[in-house]
Design a protein around this motif. Structure first.
Motif, PDB file in Angstrom:
ATOM      1  N   GLY A 149     -63.260  63.831  13.581  1.00  0.00           N
ATOM      2  CA  GLY A 149     -64.230  64.775  13.031  1.00  0.00           C
ATOM      3  C   GLY A 149     -65.184  64.111  12.055  1.00  0.00           C
ATOM      4  O   GLY A 149     -66.243  64.653  11.747  1.00  0.00           O
ATOM      5  N   LYS A 150     -64.816  62.922  11.559  1.00  0.00           N
ATOM      6  CA  LYS A 150     -65.723  62.196  10.654  1.00  0.00           C
ATOM      7  C   LYS A 150     -66.311  60.977  11.360  1.00  0.00           C
ATOM      8  O   LYS A 150     -67.516  60.880  11.550  1.00  0.00           O
ATOM      9  N   VAL A 151     -65.433  60.068  11.779  1.00  0.00           N
ATOM     10  CA  VAL A 151     -65.910  58.873  12.491  1.00  0.00           C
ATOM     11  C   VAL A 151     -65.003  58.591  13.683  1.00  0.00           C
ATOM     12  O   VAL A 151     -63.844  58.992  13.700  1.00  0.00           O
ATOM     13  N   ARG A 152     -65.543  57.873  14.662  1.00  0.00           N
ATOM     14  CA  ARG A 152     -64.741  57.399  15.794  1.00  0.00           C
ATOM     15  C   ARG A 152     -64.242  55.994  15.470  1.00  0.00           C
ATOM     16  O   ARG A 152     -64.922  55.229  14.773  1.00  0.00           O
ATOM     17  N   VAL A 153     -63.047  55.683  15.977  1.00  0.00           N
ATOM     18  CA  VAL A 153     -62.460  54.368  15.691  1.00  0.00           C
ATOM     19  C   VAL A 153     -61.970  53.746  16.998  1.00  0.00           C
ATOM     20  O   VAL A 153     -61.217  54.377  17.744  1.00  0.00           O
ATOM     21  N   ASN A 154     -62.417  52.532  17.271  1.00  0.00           N
ATOM     22  CA  ASN A 154     -61.995  51.824  18.479  1.00  0.00           C
ATOM     23  C   ASN A 154     -61.615  50.392  18.149  1.00  0.00           C
ATOM     24  O   ASN A 154     -61.905  49.889  17.046  1.00  0.00           O
ATOM     25  N   PHE A 208     -68.276  59.643  22.979  1.00  0.00           N
ATOM     26  CA  PHE A 208     -67.060  60.184  23.597  1.00  0.00           C
ATOM     27  C   PHE A 208     -65.912  59.177  23.513  1.00  0.00           C
ATOM     28  O   PHE A 208     -64.828  59.411  24.024  1.00  0.00           O
ATOM     29  N   LEU A 209     -66.180  58.029  22.892  1.00  0.00           N
ATOM     30  CA  LEU A 209     -65.182  56.946  22.875  1.00  0.00           C
ATOM     31  C   LEU A 209     -64.519  56.866  21.507  1.00  0.00           C
ATOM     32  O   LEU A 209     -65.158  56.542  20.504  1.00  0.00           O
ATOM     33  N   THR A 210     -63.214  57.161  21.468  1.00  0.00           N
ATOM     34  CA  THR A 210     -62.456  56.940  20.228  1.00  0.00           C
ATOM     35  C   THR A 210     -60.989  56.725  20.571  1.00  0.00           C
ATOM     36  O   THR A 210     -60.498  57.204  21.600  1.00  0.00           O
ATOM     37  N   GLY A 211     -60.307  55.969  19.723  1.00  0.00           N
ATOM     38  CA  GLY A 211     -58.895  55.671  19.957  1.00  0.00           C
ATOM     39  C   GLY A 211     -58.672  54.735  21.126  1.00  0.00           C
ATOM     40  O   GLY A 211     -57.566  54.621  21.639  1.00  0.00           O
ATOM     41  N   SER A 212     -59.734  54.044  21.545  1.00  0.00           N
ATOM     42  CA  SER A 212     -59.637  53.169  22.723  1.00  0.00           C
ATOM     43  C   SER A 212     -59.493  51.710  22.342  1.00  0.00           C
ATOM     44  O   SER A 212     -60.014  51.273  21.319  1.00  0.00           O
ATOM     45  N   VAL A 213     -58.811  50.989  23.203  1.00  0.00           N
ATOM     46  CA  VAL A 213     -58.820  49.528  23.115  1.00  0.00           C
ATOM     47  C   VAL A 213     -59.655  49.037  24.288  1.00  0.00           C
ATOM     48  O   VAL A 213     -59.319  49.304  25.445  1.00  0.00           O
ATOM     49  N   LEU A 214     -60.767  48.402  23.984  1.00  0.00           N
ATOM     50  CA  LEU A 214     -61.658  47.916  25.048  1.00  0.00           C
ATOM     51  C   LEU A 214     -61.293  46.476  25.385  1.00  0.00           C
ATOM     52  O   LEU A 214     -61.474  45.577  24.562  1.00  0.00           O
ATOM     53  N   ASP A 215     -60.778  46.271  26.578  1.00  0.00           N
ATOM     54  CA  ASP A 215     -60.408  44.922  27.012  1.00  0.00           C
ATOM     55  C   ASP A 215     -61.636  44.244  27.605  1.00  0.00           C
ATOM     56  O   ASP A 215     -62.116  44.649  28.666  1.00  0.00           O
ATOM     57  N   VAL A 216     -62.135  43.254  26.905  1.00  0.00           N
ATOM     58  CA  VAL A 216     -63.290  42.501  27.418  1.00  0.00           C
ATOM     59  C   VAL A 216     -62.787  41.072  27.554  1.00  0.00           C
ATOM     60  O   VAL A 216     -62.925  40.247  26.646  1.00  0.00           O
ATOM     61  N   ASP A 217     -62.145  40.808  28.693  1.00  0.00           N
ATOM     62  CA  ASP A 217     -61.302  39.609  28.760  1.00  0.00           C
ATOM     63  C   ASP A 217     -61.405  38.840  30.071  1.00  0.00           C
ATOM     64  O   ASP A 217     -60.544  38.009  30.370  1.00  0.00           O
ATOM     65  N   GLY A 218     -62.430  39.142  30.866  1.00  0.00           N
ATOM     66  CA  GLY A 218     -62.596  38.407  32.129  1.00  0.00           C
ATOM     67  C   GLY A 218     -61.467  38.649  33.116  1.00  0.00           C
ATOM     68  O   GLY A 218     -61.275  37.880  34.051  1.00  0.00           O
ATOM     69  N   GLY A 219     -60.680  39.700  32.860  1.00  0.00           N
ATOM     70  CA  GLY A 219     -59.566  40.009  33.761  1.00  0.00           C
ATOM     71  C   GLY A 219     -58.251  39.375  33.327  1.00  0.00           C
ATOM     72  O   GLY A 219     -57.294  39.303  34.099  1.00  0.00           O
TER      73      GLY A 219
END
Ligand SMILES: NC(=O)c1ccc[n+]([C@@H]2O[C@H](COP(=O)([O-])OP(=O)(O)OC[C@H]3O[C@@H](n4cnc5c(N)ncnc54)[C@H](OP(=O)(O)O)[C@@H]3O)[C@@H](O)[C@H]2O)c1
Length: 224
Positions: A149-154, A208-219
């Motif tokens: 409700g205040k900020v998104r965290v990823n 719409f993105l919060t609580g996510s771990v974004l894997d940017v790892d070439g697979g």
């Protein structure tokens, strides 16, 4: 990756403050970026300094914390002091930084933390680092709930990326490591800082993105 993120953000019209420990390096980086960039010498492990810096920031829309140090070593050999220093730089420093900047974060803003592929694909000789990465991911997910409700965290989880983190290695060993690890990945190479920065900008701007771990790892997580 912090510098690459600043470059992309400035290109999108952001006013950026870069903070790390070495003022000289900061000025060199800022002067290489064409845009509104200010710098501040802040060691995230110095709680009093973080507090004072945050209090002078004014309103902030997005907080990105890529600062860290990594300690490598076999489980039985890694000195406890190195483990504590890594925990300070990669987990406690970011924790304190989020807490101190939070009062100045705009509603609707975002926080992006950094973990790394070792959290879910541990390797011998980096068990402590993998565990600290996992702690950062848990922190991001917990904060996404607590600050809802205040900020998104990823959390951004890079695979191996060619950055200054490896500048102390002899060139031949470094290039060999990039070739070996990059060659084992589905994309066939290690990452570049701007590719991670693109993911950070997505985390900052996608409402719409919060609580996510974004894997940017070439697979890396799906490699054989
Ligand atoms: N590169 C990779 O292959 C890789 C892989 C997986 C995860 N990661 C993670 O991705 C993030 C970014 O990595 P990177 O490769 O961009 O790292 P990097 O090139 O080593 O940059 C880290 C930056 O953090 C600053 N810093 C370190 N300790 C600090 C402290 N206590 N307080 C304030 N600033 C501090 C350093 O500047 P000063 O020394 O001047 O303070 C440096 O500018 C890190 O969390 C890293 O663990 C990286």
């Amino acid at each position: 990756m912090g510098k690459a993120t600043a470059e992309l953000a400035v290109g999108l019209g952001a006013r950026v403050t870069l903070a790390s420990r070495n003022q000289e390096k900061l000025h060199a980086v800022a002067s290489a970026i064409d845009g509104d960039v200010s710098v501040a010498a802040v060691d995230t492990t110095d709680e009093a300094r973080v507090k004072a810096w945050a209090a002078g920031l004014g309103q902030v829309d997005h907080l990105v914390i890529s600062a860290s140090s990594a300690a490598h070593g076999a489980f039985s050999d890694l000195p406890t002091g190195d483990l504590r220093a890594m925990l300070e730089a990669k987990f406690i420093g970011p924790y304190v930084t989020v807490r101190e900047v939070l009062p100045y974060l705009s509603e609707g803003g975002s926080i992006s933390l950094f973990s790394g592929v070792l959290s879910r694909r541990p390797s011998a000789g980096a068990t402590g680092l993998g565990a600290v990465n996992a702690a950062v991911e848990a922190l991001a997910k917990g904060l996404a709930q607590e600050l809802a409700g205040k900020v998104r965290v990823n959390c951004i989880s890079p695979g191996m990326v060619a950055t200054e983190a490896y500048a102390d290695m002899p060139e031949e060993a470094r290039e060999g490591m990039y070739a070996q690890i990059g060659g084992s990945l589905p994309v066939g190479r290690v990452g570049q800082a701007h590719e991670i920065a693109q993911a950070v900008i997505m985390a900052m701007t996608n409402g719409f993105l919060t609580g996510s771990v974004l894997d940017v790892d070439g697979g890396h997580l799906v490699r054989g």
